[in-house]
Design a protein around this motif. Structure first.
Motif: not given
Length: 131
Positions: A90-107
């Motif tokens: 039904l839809c596209e799935v993408e994996l996101i690394s914990a590092q990129s989430i953490s980096s986003f959270e810090k910024k």
């Protein structure tokens, strides 16, 4: 566009949905895979997930990636669940690394929605970091 963030924990699929940059407080917040060795339970899990995608018009899914080895490695069941999610038609799935989430959270200054449950925070961050 409805976008879903997912965190896989143990045998649970933790969900957070965002539409037009707004968190949507849905009734279904998690889907559980009861017994990963029983075909009926795997089918039930897949069907529940597909119904969730259809009912909520989910157009894209982001999954928080888990480590494949080391102290914080994901369990075998979570990798099985991830594979089942990726196979959805039904839809596209993408994996996101914990590092990129953490980096986003810090910024960024993150204001969690009032109705977001504490256990949904990582799923929310996963999707929020991508919009």
């Amino acid at each position: 566009m409805n976008i879903c963030g997912i965190e896989l924990k143990s045998n649970q699929l933790i969900l957070a949905v965002i539409k037009e940059n707004e968190f949507i407080d849905l009734k279904i917040k998690k889907i559980v895979l009861e017994d990963d060795e029983k075909q009926d339970d795997i089918r039930k899990f897949c069907n529940e997930f597909l119904v969730f995608l259809e009912k909520n018009n989910i157009e894209k899914v982001y999954i928080k990636k888990r480590a494949k080895k080391g102290n914080f490695a994901g369990g075998a069941v979570t990798f099985k669940m991830e594979g089942l999610i990726q196979l959805n038609p039904l839809c596209e799935v993408e994996l996101i690394s914990a590092q990129s989430i953490s980096s986003f959270e810090k910024k960024n200054i993150i204001e969690y929605p009032e109705k977001l449950m504490k256990y949904q925070e990582q799923a929310f961050l996963t999707v929020y970091s991508q919009i």
